[in-house]
Design a protein around this motif. Structure first.
Motif, PDB file in Angstrom:
ATOM      1  N   ALA A  65       0.830  -1.204   0.000  1.00 32.69           N
ATOM      2  CA  ALA A  65       0.000   0.000   0.000  1.00 32.69           C
ATOM      3  C   ALA A  65       0.866   1.255   0.000  1.00 32.69           C
ATOM      4  CB  ALA A  65      -0.926   0.002   1.213  1.00 32.69           C
ATOM      5  N   PHE A  66       1.966   1.228   0.770  1.00 37.74           N
ATOM      6  CA  PHE A  66       2.855   2.378   0.764  1.00 37.74           C
ATOM      7  C   PHE A  66       3.512   2.548  -0.599  1.00 37.74           C
ATOM      8  CE2 PHE A  66       7.119   4.227   1.329  1.00 37.74           C
ATOM      9  CZ  PHE A  66       6.739   5.471   1.815  1.00 37.74           C
ATOM     10  N   GLY A  67       3.878   1.435  -1.244  1.00 38.04           N
ATOM     11  CA  GLY A  67       4.470   1.518  -2.572  1.00 38.04           C
ATOM     12  C   GLY A  67       3.522   2.144  -3.579  1.00 38.04           C
ATOM     13  N   VAL A  68       2.229   1.799  -3.484  1.00 39.69           N
ATOM     14  CA  VAL A  68       1.239   2.391  -4.392  1.00 39.69           C
ATOM     15  C   VAL A  68       1.131   3.885  -4.145  1.00 39.69           C
ATOM     16  CG1 VAL A  68      -1.210   2.465  -4.983  1.00 39.69           C
ATOM     17  CG2 VAL A  68      -0.068   0.259  -4.664  1.00 39.69           C
ATOM     18  N   LEU A  69       0.993   4.282  -2.862  1.00 32.31           N
ATOM     19  CA  LEU A  69       0.883   5.705  -2.561  1.00 32.31           C
ATOM     20  C   LEU A  69       2.153   6.461  -2.941  1.00 32.31           C
ATOM     21  CD1 LEU A  69      -0.984   5.963   0.866  1.00 32.31           C
ATOM     22  CD2 LEU A  69      -1.758   6.733  -1.369  1.00 32.31           C
ATOM     23  N   LEU A 112      -4.240  17.755   3.319  1.00 31.46           N
ATOM     24  CA  LEU A 112      -3.842  16.677   4.234  1.00 31.46           C
ATOM     25  C   LEU A 112      -4.540  16.815   5.587  1.00 31.46           C
ATOM     26  CD1 LEU A 112      -0.029  16.501   3.407  1.00 31.46           C
ATOM     27  CD2 LEU A 112      -1.730  14.733   2.950  1.00 31.46           C
ATOM     28  N   LEU A 113      -4.871  18.053   5.971  1.00 35.63           N
ATOM     29  CA  LEU A 113      -5.602  18.255   7.224  1.00 35.63           C
ATOM     30  C   LEU A 113      -7.015  17.671   7.132  1.00 35.63           C
ATOM     31  CD1 LEU A 113      -4.635  21.949   8.030  1.00 35.63           C
ATOM     32  CD2 LEU A 113      -3.747  19.896   9.126  1.00 35.63           C
ATOM     33  N   LEU A 114      -7.649  17.872   5.959  1.00 35.07           N
ATOM     34  CA  LEU A 114      -9.026  17.417   5.775  1.00 35.07           C
ATOM     35  C   LEU A 114      -9.107  15.912   5.549  1.00 35.07           C
ATOM     36  CD1 LEU A 114     -10.219  20.308   3.416  1.00 35.07           C
ATOM     37  CD2 LEU A 114     -10.481  20.142   5.900  1.00 35.07           C
ATOM     38  N   ALA A 115      -8.019  15.315   5.037  1.00 31.71           N
ATOM     39  CA  ALA A 115      -8.043  13.888   4.707  1.00 31.71           C
ATOM     40  C   ALA A 115      -8.119  13.010   5.950  1.00 31.71           C
ATOM     41  CB  ALA A 115      -6.817  13.514   3.877  1.00 31.71           C
ATOM     42  N   GLY A 116      -7.580  13.500   7.063  1.00 29.83           N
ATOM     43  CA  GLY A 116      -7.610  12.713   8.292  1.00 29.83           C
ATOM     44  C   GLY A 116      -6.875  11.392   8.143  1.00 29.83           C
ATOM     45  N   ILE A 119      -7.279   6.644   3.937  1.00 24.63           N
ATOM     46  CA  ILE A 119      -6.227   6.350   2.957  1.00 24.63           C
ATOM     47  C   ILE A 119      -6.611   6.814   1.555  1.00 24.63           C
ATOM     48  CG2 ILE A 119      -4.828   4.531   1.917  1.00 24.63           C
ATOM     49  CD1 ILE A 119      -4.235   5.180   4.864  1.00 24.63           C
ATOM     50  N   PRO A 120      -7.838   6.574   1.066  1.00 25.85           N
ATOM     51  CA  PRO A 120      -8.201   7.094  -0.264  1.00 25.85           C
ATOM     52  C   PRO A 120      -8.091   8.615  -0.347  1.00 25.85           C
ATOM     53  CG  PRO A 120      -9.771   5.429   0.427  1.00 25.85           C
ATOM     54  CD  PRO A 120      -8.923   5.721   1.622  1.00 25.85           C
ATOM     55  N   ALA A 121      -8.518   9.305   0.721  1.00 26.38           N
ATOM     56  CA  ALA A 121      -8.440  10.764   0.714  1.00 26.38           C
ATOM     57  C   ALA A 121      -6.988  11.232   0.708  1.00 26.38           C
ATOM     58  CB  ALA A 121      -9.175  11.339   1.920  1.00 26.38           C
ATOM     59  N   ILE A 122      -6.137  10.568   1.488  1.00 23.26           N
ATOM     60  CA  ILE A 122      -4.712  10.924   1.497  1.00 23.26           C
ATOM     61  C   ILE A 122      -4.112  10.695   0.115  1.00 23.26           C
ATOM     62  CG2 ILE A 122      -2.453  10.274   2.408  1.00 23.26           C
ATOM     63  CD1 ILE A 122      -3.830   9.711   5.087  1.00 23.26           C
ATOM     64  N   GLY A 123      -4.487   9.567  -0.503  1.00 25.43           N
ATOM     65  CA  GLY A 123      -3.988   9.297  -1.850  1.00 25.43           C
ATOM     66  C   GLY A 123      -4.419  10.359  -2.835  1.00 25.43           C
ATOM     67  N   ALA A 124      -5.666  10.840  -2.725  1.00 29.53           N
ATOM     68  CA  ALA A 124      -6.155  11.878  -3.630  1.00 29.53           C
ATOM     69  C   ALA A 124      -5.411  13.188  -3.418  1.00 29.53           C
ATOM     70  CB  ALA A 124      -7.649  12.082  -3.414  1.00 29.53           C
ATOM     71  N   VAL A 125      -5.162  13.539  -2.155  1.00 32.95           N
ATOM     72  CA  VAL A 125      -4.433  14.776  -1.872  1.00 32.95           C
ATOM     73  C   VAL A 125      -3.001  14.698  -2.389  1.00 32.95           C
ATOM     74  CG1 VAL A 125      -3.497  16.205  -0.013  1.00 32.95           C
ATOM     75  CG2 VAL A 125      -5.854  15.371   0.118  1.00 32.95           C
ATOM     76  N   ILE A 126      -2.362  13.543  -2.194  1.00 25.66           N
ATOM     77  CA  ILE A 126      -0.999  13.360  -2.710  1.00 25.66           C
ATOM     78  C   ILE A 126      -0.980  13.490  -4.228  1.00 25.66           C
ATOM     79  CG2 ILE A 126       0.823  11.638  -3.032  1.00 25.66           C
ATOM     80  CD1 ILE A 126       0.238  10.647  -0.206  1.00 25.66           C
ATOM     81  N   ALA A 127      -2.007  12.940  -4.885  1.00 28.56           N
ATOM     82  CA  ALA A 127      -2.089  13.053  -6.344  1.00 28.56           C
ATOM     83  C   ALA A 127      -2.220  14.511  -6.774  1.00 28.56           C
ATOM     84  CB  ALA A 127      -3.268  12.240  -6.866  1.00 28.56           C
ATOM     85  N   VAL A 128      -3.005  15.295  -6.036  1.00 31.51           N
ATOM     86  CA  VAL A 128      -3.155  16.722  -6.359  1.00 31.51           C
ATOM     87  C   VAL A 128      -1.826  17.452  -6.175  1.00 31.51           C
ATOM     88  CG1 VAL A 128      -4.252  18.888  -5.629  1.00 31.51           C
ATOM     89  CG2 VAL A 128      -5.616  16.809  -5.851  1.00 31.51           C
TER      90      VAL A 128
END
Length: 426
Positions: A65-69, A112-116, A119-128
């Motif tokens: 999972a970390f590798g994907v992110l 990142l504050l809103l993602a909490g 994991i999907p939200a963190i992944g989306a923020v990282i993508a942005v």
């Protein structure tokens, strides 16, 4: 540091000659872009320094999972680099496109504050965040190439990357300081990172010039770049080989997070010391970027790039070898910093003179996209290898992969031999 102006080349100044041309450093535009990168990297590395810790030890992500992110962090938005590069070439608004990218990455820090803990939200923020980096990188590097004589590109990118690495050096220290003051509050790191990123956007707006001299300010002299012209770059032998070589080299890179996690496991470092691993890499990068850029101008850029990936392979071998303790940390981080110093800017300096000015941003974006997509693949594969075989076997396989990639890269860059300072009409 000697500064030359773009509007008045060193060769045209009184008393100038080959020696003065070698002594002249970089244009004011390169310094301004370096300052923007320095500030941005403080912000970015604050987050990057704590993110592996937050995800793996805080949220208990598996290596896969970390590798994907981690791959998403660099590769998921790679194709948009080409879109941003083409838009910058077509409308000749490289500063504007770069500014949008910097602003997008700044806003992502608040995301990142809103993602909490999602994991999907963190992944989306990282993508942005990586979308912002993807959009800005090619226009920024194109501005550097258009502000610098072809024979001095290695030096210009070396100075820029050295300034960038100052930010990478300070970022983990800033994260360490924040965590030291507020405890394990990652939110405080994210808010501080956003404020610093916003400052970088202000510096870009005020000090970076949109149109380097030598290019028509309104773009009226030449027709706009078409999609066919941009895609035609891949029909050029030199450009195609560079894109393929960049993609191949990307397959050899497993990502900083994995390297630092391996070091943390080998040394059993305390959590608060983890961000300082990135400081060691950045220090080596800072000290070596400009000298290796100058060396690349003198002996050729391909040998320096190959040497950088050799240092990467040696880093992987160290992580799997018998050396332990502080000597392991010092050697691994020094070699890892040398890898970045010898490859990050030098590869773009290698590409710059090969690409016509009209579509240079698109060409640089293609090179970066090839690397980013390959990096996405390599991160996922390394995560799978870690989970299936364990970290030591996985890193040994990565070292073998580096050796294979170097052979392929040597073949791609061996012909034609003049992929270094050949001038391209503007």
């Amino acid at each position: 540091m000697y500064l030359s102006t773009v509007s008045r080349p060193v060769a045209d100044q009184p008393g100038s000659g080959p020696r003065r041309r070698r002594l002249a450093m970089v244009s004011g535009n390169v310094v301004a872009l370096g300052t923007v990168s320095l500030i941005t990297d403080v912000s970015a590395e604050m987050v990057a320094a704590v993110l592996p810790l937050y995800l793996v030890l805080g949220l208990h992500l598996s290596p896969v999972a970390f590798g994907v992110l981690d791959g998403v962090h660099t590769g998921a938005t790679a194709l948009l680099r080409v879109v941003g590069g083409f838009a910058a070439d077509r409308f000749r608004r490289r500063k504007l496109i770069a500014g949008l990218g910097y602003a997008l990455s700044a806003v992502a820090k608040l995301g990142l504050l809103l993602a909490g803990r999602s994991i999907p939200a963190i992944g989306a923020v990282i993508a942005v965040d990586r979308l912002g980096k993807g959009v800005r990188s090619a226009p920024r590097d194109a501005l550097i190439t258009l502000s610098t004589p072809p024979e001095a590109l290695g030096r210009a990118f070396g100075v820029h990357r050295a300034m960038d690495s100052v930010g990478a050096f300070l970022g983990p220290l800033a994260a360490f300081a924040v965590l030291l003051v507020v405890g394990q509050s990652y939110d405080a790191v994210f808010v501080t990172s956003f404020c610093i990123a916003a400052l970088a956007v202000v510096v870009l707006v005020l000090f970076v010039r949109e149109q380097p001299p030598g290019e028509a300010a309104d773009g009226s002299n030449d027709p706009k770049v078409s999609v066919r012209e941009a895609l035609g770059l891949l029909r050029r032998g030199r450009a195609r080989r560079l894109v393929l070589a960049a993609a191949l080299l990307g397959l050899a890179t497993i990502g900083d997070g994995f390297v630092y996690l391996l070091l943390q496991r080998r040394m059993d470092l305390g959590l608060r010391w983890f961000p300082l691993l990135a400081v060691g890499t950045s220090l080596a990068y800072l000290l070596l970027a400009a000298p290796l850029g100058v060396l690349a101008d003198r002996i050729g850029r391909p040998p320096v790039v190959i040497g950088g990936y050799t240092a990467l392979g040696a880093t992987y071998l160290l992580l799997a070898g018998p050396v332990d303790g502080w000597p392991l940390i010092a050697l691994a981080l020094t070699l890892y910093g040398a890898f970045y110093a010898a490859t990050d800017g030098v590869l773009i300096a290698l590409a710059g003179p090969v690409l016509p000015a009209r579509v240079r941003t698109t060409g640089i974006a293609l090179v970066q996209t090839g690397q980013a997509l390959a990096y996405l693949v390599s991160s996922v594969l390394f995560g799978l290898a870690w989970q299936a075989w364990g970290p030591q076997t996985a890193i040994r396989v990565a070292a073998v992969a580096v050796a294979g990639v170097l052979v392929g890269t040597l073949f791609l860059l061996a012909t034609p031999s003049r992929l270094t300072t050949r001038k391209v009409p503007r």
